[in-house]
Design a protein around this motif. Structure first.
Motif, PDB file in Angstrom:
ATOM      1  N   ALA A  61       0.835  -1.211   0.000  1.00 38.05           N
ATOM      2  CA  ALA A  61       0.000   0.000   0.000  1.00 38.05           C
ATOM      3  C   ALA A  61       0.867   1.257   0.000  1.00 38.05           C
ATOM      4  O   ALA A  61       0.587   2.219  -0.738  1.00 38.05           O
ATOM      5  CB  ALA A  61      -0.930  -0.016   1.203  1.00 38.05           C
ATOM      6  N   THR A  62       1.911   1.284   0.827  1.00 40.76           N
ATOM      7  CA  THR A  62       2.800   2.458   0.846  1.00 40.76           C
ATOM      8  C   THR A  62       3.562   2.582  -0.469  1.00 40.76           C
ATOM      9  O   THR A  62       3.791   3.694  -0.971  1.00 40.76           O
ATOM     10  CB  THR A  62       3.797   2.356   2.016  1.00 40.76           C
ATOM     11  N   ASP A  63       3.937   1.428  -1.043  1.00 41.16           N
ATOM     12  CA  ASP A  63       4.628   1.436  -2.336  1.00 41.16           C
ATOM     13  C   ASP A  63       3.720   2.025  -3.409  1.00 41.16           C
ATOM     14  O   ASP A  63       4.132   2.875  -4.220  1.00 41.16           O
ATOM     15  CB  ASP A  63       5.042   0.008  -2.699  1.00 41.16           C
ATOM     16  N   LEU A  64       2.447   1.587  -3.413  1.00 42.26           N
ATOM     17  CA  LEU A  64       1.485   2.093  -4.407  1.00 42.26           C
ATOM     18  C   LEU A  64       1.269   3.601  -4.229  1.00 42.26           C
ATOM     19  O   LEU A  64       1.193   4.337  -5.219  1.00 42.26           O
ATOM     20  CB  LEU A  64       0.160   1.343  -4.252  1.00 42.26           C
ATOM     21  N   HIS A  65       1.174   4.046  -2.984  1.00 44.54           N
ATOM     22  CA  HIS A  65       0.996   5.485  -2.721  1.00 44.54           C
ATOM     23  C   HIS A  65       2.149   6.289  -3.337  1.00 44.54           C
ATOM     24  O   HIS A  65       1.920   7.323  -3.980  1.00 44.54           O
ATOM     25  CB  HIS A  65       0.945   5.712  -1.204  1.00 44.54           C
ATOM     26  N   LEU A  66       3.369   5.809  -3.150  1.00 43.85           N
ATOM     27  CA  LEU A  66       4.535   6.542  -3.655  1.00 43.85           C
ATOM     28  C   LEU A  66       4.673   6.402  -5.171  1.00 43.85           C
ATOM     29  O   LEU A  66       5.231   7.290  -5.836  1.00 43.85           O
ATOM     30  CB  LEU A  66       5.792   6.040  -2.955  1.00 43.85           C
ATOM     31  N   GLN A  67       4.181   5.300  -5.738  1.00 43.79           N
ATOM     32  CA  GLN A  67       4.191   5.155  -7.196  1.00 43.79           C
ATOM     33  C   GLN A  67       3.303   6.209  -7.860  1.00 43.79           C
ATOM     34  O   GLN A  67       3.553   6.643  -8.991  1.00 43.79           O
ATOM     35  CB  GLN A  67       3.683   3.761  -7.600  1.00 43.79           C
TER      36      GLN A  67
END
Length: 443
Positions: free
Chosen positions: A171-177
């Motif tokens: 989820a944090t990875d997707l947010h930063l993507q």
């Protein structure tokens, strides 16, 4: 990820896998304490056993609710941990989602991991409810008091934590993507059908904080996997690894067929051979220790039986189907396996403490762990063997210990001693002479 982080990751990885390897060596050494037995016959049937029972979970689904949920957890555990390879490469070389260039296939993989992770969370939650709230009888049996009960719950908590960290990491990875114009090393990669609903909770946070959280979740996830891997040695969940060799080396003979002692068989053949010289001396080495009939301790059992003890997952299917246990007898096939493993671990620790040599500790599996009352309660019906989802045989251990009681200690129950005396004297179990056998016809 900085150079220092890569070095730290490599150190943690070496420690994790090194400790795991040392414990695996201990397990192999302890199993090898058992008596040698040849289980290399009929490899095609053995491979079929392993594929159908260990890989295919064919005996699990006999109880469909638990069986289907277990298959979900099992498949999820295996497939989701494929991502571990990517995590290791990223950790060692400082890359990020190194397999992302494979494109659509990578998106499909990540999406499938997320769906499986959700199914695992649901299944594990059901297991917790069954074990702690519905309290099925086999989960609240006296066998599982203390550590065994806690161990079962710890494993479920572990799995929930690892799946939750997996979702938070994604989820944090997707947010930063999705940061406009891109952010740091986060590239658009992967499909996140579950994490996309978690990512909005990070809206409003600074990108730097979300990246810090992402790194924290990533580290906790990989360290959690390594801790879980090493916890297996102390847990009932060794069956994750041992179910495969255990089903491969399982007994292929019909369940009602028991093994004969080779020494007794040789004596009988000698007696039945009209050409044999009954006074011929059998060559014996001066240092040869007389063979023991049956088993009084773990070193007297064969190595497959010891592997059975390590493989037992304490599910209780054996005990819940045992007619002796159901009618209030003291016998519990699950306890037989747990006691065997506990005694084997005690012997292993003795060897570790004495530089590789076992020093007699005035203890044994018989009496100190398993009582004659438990052994003689068994009806030898094979229900426990039939029910076990990984082909463990508590009955084989029971029969070996009974054999010791009868042939080494003459400690059989009185009715059994009377029967054997009658067979010896009268050629039948009943207390009638051979001349009186047909007297019933006169009535």
């Amino acid at each position: 990820m900085s150079y220092l982080s890569n070095v730290l990751f490599a150190i943690i990885l070496i420690i994790g896998f090194g400790y795991f390897y040392s414990n695996v060596k201990k397990i192999i050494r302890n199993i090898k304490l058992g008596v040698a037995i040849d289980r290399n016959d009929n490899p095609s049937a053995r491979w079929k056993n392993m594929v159908m029972i260990a890989l295919g979970q064919s005996k699990m689904v006999k109880r469909p609710v638990a069986g289907i949920l277990h298959i979900i957890v099992y498949v999820g555990f295996v497939i989701i941990n494929i991502e571990l390879l990517e995590i290791i490469i990223d950790g060692l070389f400082g890359t990020h989602r190194v397999f992302a260039p494979i494109g659509v296939a990578y998106d499909i993989l990540i999406a499938s991991f997320e769906i499986l992770a959700l199914l695992v969370l649901v299944s594990v939650s059901v297991f917790l409810i069954r074990r702690n709230f519905i309290r099925l009888r086999r989960f609240i049996h006296s066998d599982l008091k203390g550590w065994p009960k806690s161990d079962a719950n710890y494993i479920l908590y572990f799995e929930i934590t690892l799946m939750t960290l997996f979702f938070l990491m994604n989820a944090t990875d997707l947010h930063l993507q999705n940061v406009p114009g891109g952010f740091s090393h986060f590239i658009k990669a992967g499909s996140f059908p579950i994490s996309q609903f978690i990512a909005p909770i990070f809206n409003g946070m600074s990108n730097e904080l979300v990246m810090l959280l992402n790194e924290a979740f990533w580290w906790l996830h990989i360290v959690g996997i390594l801790v879980f891997m090493n916890y297996l040695y102390f847990s009932k969940h060794l069956h994750i690894l041992l179910a495969f060799p255990n089903t491969y080396f399982a007994n292929l003979k019909p369940q009602g067929q028991f093994d004969n002692l080779a020494s007794v068989t040789a004596e009988v053949k000698l007696m039945m051979d009209p050409n044999a010289d009954p006074f011929a001396a059998v060559p014996v080495s001066e240092n040869e220790v007389p063979a023991k009939f049956g088993a009084s301790d773990v070193q007297d059992l064969n190595w497959v039986q010891l592997m059975n003890a390590y493989t037992c997952t304490e599910c209780g299917r054996c005990t819940s189907s045992c007619p002796a246990n159901q009618t209030g007898k003291k016998l519990s096939p699950r306890k037989i396996m747990m006691d065997t493993r506990d005694r084997l671990e005690e012997v292993g620790k003795n060897i570790d403490a004495n530089k590789g040599v076992f020093i007699p500790d005035n203890k044994s599996l018989l009496n100190d762990y398993i009582t004659p009352e438990e052994l003689w309660a068994c009806t030898s019906c094979n229900a426990c063997v039939e029910e076990c989802p990984v082909n463990i045989s508590p009955l084989s251990i029971i029969m070996e210990m009974r054999r010791y009681l009868v042939m080494e200690q003459s400690a059989a129950p009185m009715p059994l001693n009377s029967m054997m005396t009658n067979i010896e004297n009268n050629g039948a179990p009943w207390q009638y002479s051979q001349q009186d056998r047909l007297n019933w016809k006169n009535d």
